[in-house]
Design a protein around this motif. Sequence first.
Motif, PDB file in Angstrom:
ATOM      1  N   VAL A   5      -3.806   8.633   2.231  1.00 40.07           N
ATOM      2  CA  VAL A   5      -2.444   8.309   2.693  1.00 40.07           C
ATOM      3  C   VAL A   5      -2.305   6.790   2.704  1.00 40.07           C
ATOM      4  O   VAL A   5      -3.132   6.092   3.292  1.00 40.07           O
ATOM      5  CB  VAL A   5      -2.210   8.846   4.126  1.00 40.07           C
ATOM      6  CG1 VAL A   5      -0.773   8.591   4.582  1.00 40.07           C
ATOM      7  CG2 VAL A   5      -2.534  10.317   4.185  1.00 40.07           C
ATOM      8  N   VAL A   6      -1.268   6.280   2.039  1.00 38.54           N
ATOM      9  CA  VAL A   6      -1.057   4.836   1.946  1.00 38.54           C
ATOM     10  C   VAL A   6       0.250   4.490   2.663  1.00 38.54           C
ATOM     11  O   VAL A   6       1.311   5.027   2.310  1.00 38.54           O
ATOM     12  CB  VAL A   6      -0.966   4.376   0.474  1.00 38.54           C
ATOM     13  CG1 VAL A   6      -0.878   2.861   0.389  1.00 38.54           C
ATOM     14  CG2 VAL A   6      -2.156   4.903  -0.307  1.00 38.54           C
ATOM     15  N   ILE A   7       0.163   3.614   3.658  1.00 40.89           N
ATOM     16  CA  ILE A   7       1.350   3.225   4.422  1.00 40.89           C
ATOM     17  C   ILE A   7       1.609   1.758   4.102  1.00 40.89           C
ATOM     18  O   ILE A   7       0.729   0.909   4.306  1.00 40.89           O
ATOM     19  CB  ILE A   7       1.100   3.431   5.928  1.00 40.89           C
ATOM     20  CG1 ILE A   7       0.697   4.899   6.171  1.00 40.89           C
ATOM     21  CG2 ILE A   7       2.332   3.066   6.755  1.00 40.89           C
ATOM     22  CD1 ILE A   7       0.079   5.148   7.519  1.00 40.89           C
ATOM     23  N   SER A   8       2.793   1.432   3.553  1.00 37.56           N
ATOM     24  CA  SER A   8       3.015   0.076   3.054  1.00 37.56           C
ATOM     25  C   SER A   8       4.251  -0.588   3.649  1.00 37.56           C
ATOM     26  O   SER A   8       5.300   0.061   3.789  1.00 37.56           O
ATOM     27  CB  SER A   8       3.213   0.070   1.540  1.00 37.56           C
ATOM     28  OG  SER A   8       2.550   1.093   0.910  1.00 37.56           O
ATOM     29  N   ARG A   9       4.053  -1.866   3.939  1.00 38.44           N
ATOM     30  CA  ARG A   9       5.199  -2.712   4.333  1.00 38.44           C
ATOM     31  C   ARG A   9       5.065  -4.005   3.529  1.00 38.44           C
ATOM     32  O   ARG A   9       3.981  -4.590   3.453  1.00 38.44           O
ATOM     33  CB  ARG A   9       5.128  -3.010   5.829  1.00 38.44           C
ATOM     34  CG  ARG A   9       6.190  -3.999   6.292  1.00 38.44           C
ATOM     35  CD  ARG A   9       6.322  -4.002   7.794  1.00 38.44           C
ATOM     36  NE  ARG A   9       5.037  -4.312   8.424  1.00 38.44           N
ATOM     37  CZ  ARG A   9       4.815  -4.192   9.741  1.00 38.44           C
ATOM     38  NH1 ARG A   9       5.762  -3.747  10.552  1.00 38.44           N
ATOM     39  NH2 ARG A   9       3.652  -4.503  10.258  1.00 38.44           N
ATOM     40  N   TRP A  10       6.116  -4.431   2.917  1.00 41.14           N
ATOM     41  CA  TRP A  10       6.082  -5.668   2.121  1.00 41.14           C
ATOM     42  C   TRP A  10       6.981  -6.698   2.782  1.00 41.14           C
ATOM     43  O   TRP A  10       8.133  -6.405   3.098  1.00 41.14           O
ATOM     44  CB  TRP A  10       6.548  -5.391   0.690  1.00 41.14           C
ATOM     45  CG  TRP A  10       5.586  -4.506  -0.032  1.00 41.14           C
ATOM     46  CD1 TRP A  10       5.639  -3.157  -0.145  1.00 41.14           C
ATOM     47  CD2 TRP A  10       4.404  -4.916  -0.692  1.00 41.14           C
ATOM     48  NE1 TRP A  10       4.576  -2.675  -0.838  1.00 41.14           N
ATOM     49  CE2 TRP A  10       3.784  -3.747  -1.197  1.00 41.14           C
ATOM     50  CE3 TRP A  10       3.770  -6.152  -0.917  1.00 41.14           C
ATOM     51  CZ2 TRP A  10       2.589  -3.784  -1.909  1.00 41.14           C
ATOM     52  CZ3 TRP A  10       2.601  -6.182  -1.639  1.00 41.14           C
ATOM     53  CH2 TRP A  10       2.007  -5.001  -2.133  1.00 41.14           C
ATOM     54  N   PHE A  11       6.423  -7.883   3.023  1.00 40.63           N
ATOM     55  CA  PHE A  11       7.212  -8.942   3.676  1.00 40.63           C
ATOM     56  C   PHE A  11       7.933  -9.764   2.632  1.00 40.63           C
ATOM     57  O   PHE A  11       7.433  -9.951   1.525  1.00 40.63           O
ATOM     58  CB  PHE A  11       6.296  -9.850   4.520  1.00 40.63           C
ATOM     59  CG  PHE A  11       5.594  -9.060   5.605  1.00 40.63           C
ATOM     60  CD1 PHE A  11       6.308  -8.583   6.706  1.00 40.63           C
ATOM     61  CD2 PHE A  11       4.259  -8.749   5.513  1.00 40.63           C
ATOM     62  CE1 PHE A  11       5.659  -7.845   7.695  1.00 40.63           C
ATOM     63  CE2 PHE A  11       3.617  -8.012   6.481  1.00 40.63           C
ATOM     64  CZ  PHE A  11       4.320  -7.566   7.580  1.00 40.63           C
ATOM     65  N   GLU A  66      10.020   7.456   1.898  1.00 42.24           N
ATOM     66  CA  GLU A  66      10.440   6.095   2.252  1.00 42.24           C
ATOM     67  C   GLU A  66      10.811   6.038   3.716  1.00 42.24           C
ATOM     68  O   GLU A  66      11.246   7.033   4.298  1.00 42.24           O
ATOM     69  CB  GLU A  66      11.701   5.735   1.456  1.00 42.24           C
ATOM     70  CG  GLU A  66      11.430   5.246   0.051  1.00 42.24           C
ATOM     71  CD  GLU A  66      12.712   4.751  -0.607  1.00 42.24           C
ATOM     72  OE1 GLU A  66      13.810   5.207  -0.214  1.00 42.24           O
ATOM     73  OE2 GLU A  66      12.609   3.905  -1.502  1.00 42.24           O
ATOM     74  N   ASP A  67      10.687   4.844   4.288  1.00 40.16           N
ATOM     75  CA  ASP A  67      11.197   4.577   5.637  1.00 40.16           C
ATOM     76  C   ASP A  67      10.616   5.512   6.695  1.00 40.16           C
ATOM     77  O   ASP A  67      11.362   6.121   7.475  1.00 40.16           O
ATOM     78  CB  ASP A  67      12.745   4.655   5.653  1.00 40.16           C
ATOM     79  CG  ASP A  67      13.357   3.490   4.877  1.00 40.16           C
ATOM     80  OD1 ASP A  67      12.804   2.372   4.958  1.00 40.16           O
ATOM     81  OD2 ASP A  67      14.372   3.710   4.200  1.00 40.16           O
ATOM     82  N   ILE A  68       9.323   5.617   6.713  1.00 37.17           N
ATOM     83  CA  ILE A  68       8.734   6.377   7.832  1.00 37.17           C
ATOM     84  C   ILE A  68       8.971   5.595   9.131  1.00 37.17           C
ATOM     85  O   ILE A  68       8.961   6.138  10.229  1.00 37.17           O
ATOM     86  CB  ILE A  68       7.221   6.655   7.631  1.00 37.17           C
ATOM     87  CG1 ILE A  68       6.455   5.365   7.393  1.00 37.17           C
ATOM     88  CG2 ILE A  68       6.989   7.654   6.533  1.00 37.17           C
ATOM     89  CD1 ILE A  68       4.986   5.516   7.587  1.00 37.17           C
ATOM     90  N   ALA A  69       9.148   4.268   8.989  1.00 39.20           N
ATOM     91  CA  ALA A  69       9.719   3.406  10.033  1.00 39.20           C
ATOM     92  C   ALA A  69      10.511   2.366   9.242  1.00 39.20           C
ATOM     93  O   ALA A  69      10.353   2.290   8.008  1.00 39.20           O
ATOM     94  CB  ALA A  69       8.608   2.749  10.846  1.00 39.20           C
ATOM     95  N   ALA A  70      11.301   1.561   9.915  1.00 36.46           N
ATOM     96  CA  ALA A  70      12.182   0.666   9.164  1.00 36.46           C
ATOM     97  C   ALA A  70      11.369  -0.185   8.195  1.00 36.46           C
ATOM     98  O   ALA A  70      10.441  -0.902   8.596  1.00 36.46           O
ATOM     99  CB  ALA A  70      12.948  -0.230  10.138  1.00 36.46           C
ATOM    100  N   GLY A  71      11.662  -0.074   6.905  1.00 33.23           N
ATOM    101  CA  GLY A  71      11.007  -0.891   5.879  1.00 33.23           C
ATOM    102  C   GLY A  71       9.580  -0.486   5.560  1.00 33.23           C
ATOM    103  O   GLY A  71       8.879  -1.198   4.846  1.00 33.23           O
ATOM    104  N   ILE A  72       9.157   0.623   6.073  1.00 36.21           N
ATOM    105  CA  ILE A  72       7.773   1.050   5.814  1.00 36.21           C
ATOM    106  C   ILE A  72       7.796   2.384   5.044  1.00 36.21           C
ATOM    107  O   ILE A  72       8.500   3.327   5.432  1.00 36.21           O
ATOM    108  CB  ILE A  72       6.977   1.216   7.124  1.00 36.21           C
ATOM    109  CG1 ILE A  72       6.927  -0.127   7.858  1.00 36.21           C
ATOM    110  CG2 ILE A  72       5.576   1.740   6.856  1.00 36.21           C
ATOM    111  CD1 ILE A  72       6.154  -0.112   9.148  1.00 36.21           C
TER     112      ILE A  72
END
Length: 507
Positions: free
Chosen positions: A501-507, A150-156
Amino acid sequence: MTPARGSESGSPALINGGDTATATAARTVQNYVGGRWVASDATRFGEVRNPANDELLARVPLGTAADVDRAVKAALEAFPAWRQTPPVHRVKPLFKLKNLLEEHLDDVARVVTREHGKTLDESRSSVRRAIDNVDLAFGIHDRMMGTSLEDIAAGIDCHTVRQPIGVFAAITPFNFPAMVPMWFLPHAVACGNTFVVKPSERVPLSQVRIFELMHEAGFPAGVVNLVNGAKEAVDGILDHPGIAGVSFVGSSPVARYIYRRAAEHGKRVQALGGAKNFVVVMPDADLDRAAAISTESCFGCAGERCLANSVVLAVGEAHGKIKDKLVSEAKKLKVGDGMEPGVTMGPLITKQHKEKVLGYIEQGIREGAKLLLDGRGYQDPQHPEGYYLGPTIFDEVKPEMVIGREEIFGPVLCVMKARDFDEAVQIVRQHELGNATSIFTSSGKWAREYRYRVEPSMLGVNIGVAAPMAYFPFGGAKGSFFGDLKGHGRDSIDFFTDKKVVISRWF
Ligand code: NAD
């Protein structure tokens, strides 16, 4: 697709036929494609003979690129549904296969001994190792899991999934006909891939028997396929655009060729090659044990083993002391038909291979090595037509001699002398191959130092055959291995899957 035909054997895997007098008596091996036994397109055939008595067992088609193409098409067709089958369900036919292999272990071992010549005990152990690989594949739901953070960057968030790739193929050698294809197939199909096996044309019958059991185990049509043949079929595999990856086991020149040609076509490749394995015997070793274990290692399977310790590299005074012990251990071997109880060393694979090994013995004599034990005269009284050789031991072998350099792959033990540990390490490091090696010593310091400094990547400490179990990686180094991921163990999951590799951010 030619439909399967019945035969007197009751098995559609072998059909009667042939257009010459000798061939009529022998049955012709079939391919297994899309869940059925089918005839090859081949117009050329090889012979499968029992090395113990020269009996013709079968004719094997020297298959074509069209045979390969049919198998690959069946495997490609089966792939989407197999891939979507949950891993816990994919292993169900493997459970059944395990039970069938246990139930028929002796029967499969007999097929191995008949076509290869090794003793029944050796054949049984090899089938046991095949079963170990099927066992390991049961845990695929755990072994195939990805990773996440979790949080590889803020919220991602980031996670990986392992996905099967498509069709894989194995091209295998003559010396372990039941076992070697099973170093790959169970792991590949458990991961969700579909598979094609191309066994050695010298020993196709063990895989035929195993594929009969796979048919009974209920793999969906096209998930596992068998194509018989030699170079033409191999090239058909290497060039086929539908094949994603190739596992090869065999001699180094062919391994190098496979690696290059398959890579040219963008495939994943793991190519396990030949061997010249040194056993370093230190003066502080238990020399009786070292002699007994090294003799078994060198002469087991008549020396046709990629893990055979075929060179005893005796350090300092160990040399003078171990020579006679090796000779007396080798004299205890009972050569004969591997089917017979009490026999501890069977024949060589073919008449031609026996001639090749005899050539090496003559070469050793010409080069000035000292013949301590001469197996050339051995004749089996019951089977004079068999391809037998007795155990042979050379002393005073030098690293630069042909018999000190090349893989003989027969019952010939070379004894070399090293002044000290450093010279022994240097001799091992200078050799172009690096499959396996062993050290006999009572010193942890020597054992550690040896492990640290030599390259062969299967290493025995007071062990003669450093054979990794199914859950460890199998494969050598230097000219004995082309690729990076080895056979079975954890490497198999890396080889038979891709990591997404799946990188996810949800708005
Ligand atoms: P091989 O290289 O002759 O044959 C292996 C496979 O390659 C067979 O299926 C054969 O049909 C195919 N083949 C042979 N020549 C070919 C060519 N010119 N082009 C394309 N394909 C070809 O090996 P073998 O004699 O069957 O087996 C013995 C060798 O295998 C020894 O060198 C032994 O050390 C090695 N081996 C290595 C390991 C290991 O783990 N590294 C294990 C077992 C055997």
